[in-house]
Design a protein around this motif. Structure first.
Motif, mmCIF file in Angstrom:
data_model
loop_
_atom_site.group_PDB
_atom_site.id
_atom_site.type_symbol
_atom_site.label_atom_id
_atom_site.label_comp_id
_atom_site.label_asym_id
_atom_site.label_seq_id
_atom_site.Cartn_x
_atom_site.Cartn_y
_atom_site.Cartn_z
ATOM 1 N N LEU A 1 42.324 33.138 38.661
ATOM 2 C CA LEU A 1 42.192 33.977 37.469
ATOM 3 C C LEU A 1 43.420 33.895 36.567
ATOM 4 C CD1 LEU A 1 40.685 37.196 39.107
ATOM 5 C CD2 LEU A 1 39.505 35.121 38.338
ATOM 6 N N THR A 2 43.167 33.913 35.271
ATOM 7 C CA THR A 2 44.251 34.032 34.296
ATOM 8 C C THR A 2 44.425 35.502 33.951
ATOM 9 O OG1 THR A 2 42.731 33.772 32.433
ATOM 10 C CG2 THR A 2 43.690 31.761 33.357
ATOM 11 N N SER A 3 45.328 35.800 33.035
ATOM 12 C CA SER A 3 45.647 37.202 32.726
ATOM 13 C C SER A 3 44.634 37.861 31.789
ATOM 14 C CB SER A 3 47.046 37.291 32.108
ATOM 15 O OG SER A 3 47.102 36.530 30.911
ATOM 16 N N THR A 4 43.772 37.069 31.174
ATOM 17 C CA THR A 4 42.807 37.649 30.224
ATOM 18 C C THR A 4 41.670 38.355 30.965
ATOM 19 O OG1 THR A 4 41.595 35.556 30.145
ATOM 20 C CG2 THR A 4 43.277 35.919 28.462
ATOM 21 N N TYR A 5 41.070 39.324 30.286
ATOM 22 C CA TYR A 5 39.963 40.084 30.850
ATOM 23 C C TYR A 5 38.635 39.601 30.254
ATOM 24 C CZ TYR A 5 42.981 43.494 33.171
ATOM 25 O OH TYR A 5 43.890 44.099 34.014
ATOM 26 N N GLN A 6 37.583 39.674 31.071
ATOM 27 C CA GLN A 6 36.227 39.348 30.623
ATOM 28 C C GLN A 6 35.320 40.540 30.911
ATOM 29 O OE1 GLN A 6 35.152 36.600 29.120
ATOM 30 N NE2 GLN A 6 36.892 35.214 29.374
ATOM 31 N N LEU A 7 34.287 40.702 30.093
ATOM 32 C CA LEU A 7 33.317 41.757 30.344
ATOM 33 C C LEU A 7 32.499 41.434 31.592
ATOM 34 C CD1 LEU A 7 31.939 42.376 26.730
ATOM 35 C CD2 LEU A 7 33.566 43.804 27.997
ATOM 36 N N LEU A 8 32.229 42.449 32.397
ATOM 37 C CA LEU A 8 31.379 42.231 33.561
ATOM 38 C C LEU A 8 29.979 41.831 33.098
ATOM 39 C CD1 LEU A 8 31.378 42.333 36.646
ATOM 40 C CD2 LEU A 8 30.610 44.712 36.496
ATOM 41 N N ASP A 9 29.444 42.560 32.131
ATOM 42 C CA ASP A 9 28.153 42.214 31.532
ATOM 43 C C ASP A 9 28.390 41.809 30.085
ATOM 44 O OD1 ASP A 9 25.625 42.052 30.380
ATOM 45 O OD2 ASP A 9 24.827 43.734 31.532
ATOM 46 N N PRO A 10 28.260 40.508 29.764
ATOM 47 C CA PRO A 10 28.570 40.042 28.407
ATOM 48 C C PRO A 10 27.610 40.561 27.339
ATOM 49 C CG PRO A 10 27.556 38.285 29.686
ATOM 50 C CD PRO A 10 27.822 39.417 30.644
ATOM 51 N N ALA A 11 26.481 41.136 27.746
ATOM 52 C CA ALA A 11 25.497 41.608 26.773
ATOM 53 C C ALA A 11 25.724 43.068 26.369
ATOM 54 C CB ALA A 11 24.086 41.456 27.340
ATOM 55 N N LEU A 12 26.583 43.775 27.102
ATOM 56 C CA LEU A 12 26.811 45.196 26.819
ATOM 57 C C LEU A 12 28.092 45.397 26.024
ATOM 58 C CD1 LEU A 12 25.748 46.892 30.186
ATOM 59 C CD2 LEU A 12 24.427 46.633 28.077
ATOM 60 N N PRO A 13 28.248 46.549 25.376
ATOM 61 C CA PRO A 13 29.453 46.814 24.573
ATOM 62 C C PRO A 13 30.739 46.747 25.395
ATOM 63 C CG PRO A 13 27.733 48.430 24.100
ATOM 64 C CD PRO A 13 27.254 47.644 25.283
ATOM 65 N N ALA A 14 31.832 46.448 24.694
ATOM 66 C CA ALA A 14 33.151 46.354 25.345
ATOM 67 C C ALA A 14 33.699 47.753 25.561
ATOM 68 C CB ALA A 14 34.091 45.516 24.490
ATOM 69 N N GLU A 15 33.282 48.361 26.646
ATOM 70 C CA GLU A 15 33.745 49.699 27.002
ATOM 71 C C GLU A 15 33.875 49.773 28.509
ATOM 72 O OE1 GLU A 15 30.649 51.946 25.166
ATOM 73 O OE2 GLU A 15 29.294 51.768 26.900
ATOM 74 N N GLY A 16 34.407 50.871 29.015
ATOM 75 C CA GLY A 16 34.611 51.006 30.454
ATOM 76 C C GLY A 16 36.023 50.614 30.854
ATOM 77 N N ARG A 17 36.368 50.929 32.099
ATOM 78 C CA ARG A 17 37.747 50.709 32.558
ATOM 79 C C ARG A 17 38.015 49.236 32.872
ATOM 80 N NH1 ARG A 17 38.613 50.454 38.208
ATOM 81 N NH2 ARG A 17 36.736 50.840 39.466
ATOM 82 N N HIS A 18 39.288 48.866 32.765
ATOM 83 C CA HIS A 18 39.730 47.523 33.123
ATOM 84 C C HIS A 18 40.095 47.487 34.607
ATOM 85 C CE1 HIS A 18 40.219 47.531 28.761
ATOM 86 N NE2 HIS A 18 40.203 46.209 28.804
ATOM 87 N N MET A 19 39.645 46.469 35.303
ATOM 88 C CA MET A 19 39.956 46.307 36.723
ATOM 89 C C MET A 19 40.892 45.110 36.870
ATOM 90 S SD MET A 19 37.314 45.820 39.910
ATOM 91 C CE MET A 19 37.775 46.344 41.568
ATOM 92 N N ALA A 20 42.176 45.419 37.109
ATOM 93 C CA ALA A 20 43.203 44.377 37.130
ATOM 94 C C ALA A 20 42.969 43.362 38.247
ATOM 95 C CB ALA A 20 44.577 45.023 37.281
ATOM 96 N N LYS A 21 42.458 43.813 39.380
ATOM 97 C CA LYS A 21 42.297 42.923 40.532
ATOM 98 C C LYS A 21 41.425 41.724 40.199
ATOM 99 C CE LYS A 21 41.072 42.993 45.428
ATOM 100 N NZ LYS A 21 40.622 43.836 46.559
ATOM 101 N N TRP A 22 40.348 41.947 39.418
ATOM 102 C CA TRP A 22 39.424 40.865 39.094
ATOM 103 C C TRP A 22 39.435 40.506 37.617
ATOM 104 C CZ3 TRP A 22 38.372 37.942 42.836
ATOM 105 C CH2 TRP A 22 38.210 38.444 44.119
ATOM 106 N N ARG A 23 40.327 41.113 36.861
ATOM 107 C CA ARG A 23 40.440 40.822 35.419
ATOM 108 C C ARG A 23 39.085 40.963 34.722
ATOM 109 N NH1 ARG A 23 45.072 41.064 36.871
ATOM 110 N NH2 ARG A 23 46.802 39.733 36.210
ATOM 111 N N VAL A 24 38.379 42.050 35.056
ATOM 112 C CA VAL A 24 37.104 42.334 34.398
ATOM 113 C C VAL A 24 37.132 43.737 33.812
ATOM 114 C CG1 VAL A 24 35.646 40.785 35.768
ATOM 115 C CG2 VAL A 24 36.045 43.126 36.566
ATOM 116 N N ARG A 25 36.359 43.900 32.777
ATOM 117 C CA ARG A 25 36.151 45.227 32.214
ATOM 118 C C ARG A 25 34.799 45.726 32.707
ATOM 119 N NH1 ARG A 25 37.242 47.242 25.974
ATOM 120 N NH2 ARG A 25 37.181 49.472 26.496
ATOM 121 N N LEU A 26 34.820 46.825 33.426
ATOM 122 C CA LEU A 26 33.613 47.327 34.069
ATOM 123 C C LEU A 26 32.758 48.096 33.064
ATOM 124 C CD1 LEU A 26 35.129 48.527 37.476
ATOM 125 C CD2 LEU A 26 34.047 46.341 36.943
ATOM 126 N N ASN A 27 32.014 47.343 32.277
ATOM 127 C CA ASN A 27 31.149 47.988 31.284
ATOM 128 C C ASN A 27 29.768 48.315 31.850
ATOM 129 O OD1 ASN A 27 30.458 45.268 31.365
ATOM 130 N ND2 ASN A 27 30.077 45.100 29.174
#
Length: 283
Positions: A245-271
Motif C-alpha cells: 500500500l501507498t500513503s493515498t486513500y481509496q474509497l471502499l465503495d467507489p460508487a458511493l459518496p466520499a464520506e465516512g472514517r479513514h482507516m489507516a491500516k488499509w488506507r481506505v475510507r469506509l464509506n
C-alpha cells in the motif's frame, strides 16, 4: 409438435433438413454463417436457407452472421435466446476459433456461475482482449469489458448447461474483478457478500498472487480489508498486502459518496458502515 416441425422442414426442402441435422449432430445449436456455408457448399444457398428458417421460426438471428436454432419442442418461436452464457461465448468467439481462449465470462456473470448472487442477472458480462460494443439481444444485454492480454489469467472452464462449457474466471479472480469494478457485480455490498458466502473455499495465497499480477492499489486495499474482516487467510497474508500500500486513500465503495472514517491500516475510507458488511455473514 415434432410432427408439425418435420412437416415444416419438408416444405423447406432437403438443404434445410441437411443443415439442421448436421448442426445438431455437431452440437451446434448456435452457429455462424461460415459454418452453414461449409455444410451447404456455398454462400448463396446458405443465405436462402437461413432466411427460410428465420421466416418460419425455426431459427433466430442473434446478430449479423450468428444464428440460433429454436428447439422443436418450443414450436416456432421467433424470439428465442436460450442460454445467455452460451450466446455470449459465441458472440465473442464468432467463427474465429483463435479467439477461444481470449475471453472469459466475468463480473456479475461469473458471480452467478459461482453461485454468489441472490438477485436475478439481467446483464451478461464478458471480458476479452477484443474491443466489442455492448448489445442487447431479445431483452438481454451483453456487455464486453476490455481486458489486457497480460490480465488473462485465473480462468477455468465450467459447464454452463448439460452439453456445453465456457471459459469463466475462477473463484479468486472473480472476486478480484469484483473489487476492481464492483458496479459490474451489483455493487460493493454484493462483492463483499461473495467473500462471505465463499469464505471457506477461497485460496488466500492464490488471491494474493492474483492481486500481485493485477497491480491495482485500490484492489489491494479492499482485498486486505475484507480478508481481515471475514477472517480469510492469516496474519501473514494480511501483513503482506499491507506492504503493497501507498500513503493515498481509496474509497471502499467507489460508487458511493466520499464520506465516512479513514482507516489507516488499509488506507481506505469506509464509506459503507462496517456493521453492514459484518451483517452480511448471516445472509
Amino acid at each position: 409438435m415434432h410432427t408439425k416441425y418435420n412437416e415444416t422442414l419438408k416444405t423447406l426442402g432437403s438443404l434445410a433438413g441437411r443443415l439442421i441435422t448436421t448442426l445438431y449432430s455437431h452440437n451446434r445449436p448456435i452457429f455462424h454463417f461460415q459454418e452453414a456455408a461449409e455444410i451447404l457448399g456455398g454462400r448463396a444457398p446458405t443465405s436462402k436457407v437461413i432466411t427460410q428458417l428465420i421466416n418460419n421460426g425455426i431459427a433466430t438471428r442473434l446478430k449479423s452472421g450468428t444464428f440460433r436454432l429454436v428447439p422443436f419442442e418450443l414450436g416456432f418461436e421467433k424470439e428465442y435466446l436460450g442460454n445467455p452464457y452460451l450466446v455470449a461465448r459465441e458472440l465473442i468467439v464468432g467463427s474465429h476459433k483463435e479467439h477461444t481462449e481470449r475471453y472469459y465470462l466475468s463480473h456479475g456473470s461469473a458471480f452467478d456461475l459461482h453461485q454468489m448472487v441472490t438477485q436475478p442477472q439481467f446483464i451478461v458480462y464478458v471480458s476479452s482482449t477484443r474491443m466489442l460494443r455492448s448489445r442487447t439481444i431479445q431483452g438481454t444485454e451483453f456487455r464486453f469489458v476490455r481486458c489486457k492480454k497480460n490480465d488473462l489469467f485465473g480462468i477455468t472452464e465450467l459447464w454452463i448447461d448439460k452439453n456445453e462449457k465456457a471459459f469463466v474466471s475462477d473463484l479468486e479472480r472473480t472476486l478480484l474483478d469484483g473489487l476492481k469494478q464492483p458496479d459490474y457485480c451489483g455493487g460493493f455490498s454484493e462483492v463483499a457478500k461473495g467473500f462471505s458466502i465463499k469464505q471457506s473455499e477461497i485460496d488466500p495465497q492464490k488471491m494474493i498472487d492474483y492481486a500481485k499480477k493485477l497491480r491495482v492499489g485500490a484492489v489491494n486495499r479492499r482485498l486486505g480489508y475484507l480478508m481481515e474482516l471475514y477472517n480469510i487467510g492469516s496474519r501473514i497474508h494480511w501483513e503482506f498486502l499491507q506492504t503493497t500500500l501507498t500513503s493515498t486513500y481509496q474509497l471502499l465503495d467507489p460508487a458511493l459518496p466520499a464520506e465516512g472514517r479513514h482507516m489507516a491500516k488499509w488506507r481506505v475510507r469506509l464509506n459503507i458502515p462496517e456493521e453492514e458488511l459484518i451483517a452480511l455473514r448471516g445472509t
